[in-house]
Scaffold this motif. Structure first.
Motif, PDB file in Angstrom:
ATOM      1  N   ARG A  75      -1.587   3.185 -11.305  1.00 26.96           N
ATOM      2  CA  ARG A  75       0.304   2.042 -11.990  1.00 26.96           C
ATOM      3  C   ARG A  75      -0.009   1.609 -12.201  1.00 26.96           C
ATOM      4  N   PRO A  76       1.278   0.628 -12.728  1.00 25.67           N
ATOM      5  CA  PRO A  76       0.686  -0.461 -13.468  1.00 25.67           C
ATOM      6  C   PRO A  76       0.601  -2.218 -12.145  1.00 25.67           C
TER       7      PRO A  76
ATOM      8  N   ILE B 174     -10.205  -0.363 -13.915  1.00 25.15           N
ATOM      9  CA  ILE B 174      -9.518  -0.846 -14.260  1.00 25.15           C
ATOM     10  C   ILE B 174      -9.384  -0.713 -15.632  1.00 25.15           C
ATOM     11  N   SER B 175      -8.583  -0.491 -16.007  1.00 19.61           N
ATOM     12  CA  SER B 175      -8.488   0.581 -17.513  1.00 19.61           C
ATOM     13  C   SER B 175      -8.264  -0.669 -18.405  1.00 19.61           C
TER      14      SER B 175
ATOM     15  N   GLN C  91       0.660  -0.985  -0.088  1.00 18.18           N
ATOM     16  CA  GLN C  91       0.182   0.200   0.549  1.00 18.18           C
ATOM     17  C   GLN C  91       0.514   0.893  -0.040  1.00 18.18           C
ATOM     18  N   ASP C  92       0.410   2.252  -0.756  1.00 16.99           N
ATOM     19  CA  ASP C  92       1.222   3.449  -1.019  1.00 16.99           C
ATOM     20  C   ASP C  92       0.198   4.489  -0.311  1.00 16.99           C
ATOM     21  N   ASP C  93       0.506   4.982   0.609  1.00 20.98           N
ATOM     22  CA  ASP C  93      -0.104   6.583   1.371  1.00 20.98           C
ATOM     23  C   ASP C  93       0.592   8.105   1.032  1.00 20.98           C
ATOM     24  N   VAL C  94       1.140   7.821  -0.077  1.00 18.83           N
ATOM     25  CA  VAL C  94       1.786   9.176  -0.356  1.00 18.83           C
ATOM     26  C   VAL C  94       1.305   9.201  -1.454  1.00 18.83           C
ATOM     27  N   VAL C  95       1.606   8.982  -2.273  1.00 17.59           N
ATOM     28  CA  VAL C  95       0.933   8.891  -3.768  1.00 17.59           C
ATOM     29  C   VAL C  95      -0.276   8.750  -3.838  1.00 17.59           C
ATOM     30  N   GLU C  96      -0.469   9.300  -4.789  1.00 19.21           N
ATOM     31  CA  GLU C  96      -2.466   8.848  -5.077  1.00 19.21           C
ATOM     32  C   GLU C  96      -2.732   8.144  -6.964  1.00 19.21           C
TER      33      GLU C  96
END
Length: 72
Positions: free
Chosen positions: A32-33, A59-60, A24-29
Motif C-alpha cells: 500500500r502507498p 520500497i518500490s 499495523q495491519d495484521d489482516v491484509v498483507e
C-alpha cells in the motif's frame, strides 16, 4: 515507524525529525502507498530511518512533491 531528518550540507542533521507512526495491519498483507507529510521542512539531504515488524521491507519508489507556497 519512520523518522525523517533534514540537512542543508549533509554533515549535520536536525535534532528533531519528522516522526510518522503507521498503524499495523495484521489482516491484509498487500502493499500500500504510505505518504509522509514533511511539514515544510527544508533540506538538500534527507535521511530516512524505517522501522518495520517483518522479515522484509520492499520500497518500490520514493517521490518528493514540492512547489511554491502561495503568498498570503
Amino acid at each position: 515507524m519512520a523518522l525523517v531528518y533534514f540537512s542543508v550540507g549533509g554533515n549535520l542533521y536536525q535534532n528533531s525529525p519528522v516522526k510518522y507512526d503507521f498503524i499495523q495491519d495484521d489482516v491484509v498483507e498487500y502493499s500500500r502507498p504510505v505518504m509522509i507529510k514533511l511539514n515544510n521542512n527544508v533540506g538538500q539531504y534527507v535521511r530516512l530511518q524505517l522501522y518495520f515488524d517483518a522479515k522484509w521491507i520492499m520500497i518500490s519508489e520514493v517521490q518528493f512533491i514540492s512547489g511554491r507556497q502561495p503568498k498570503i
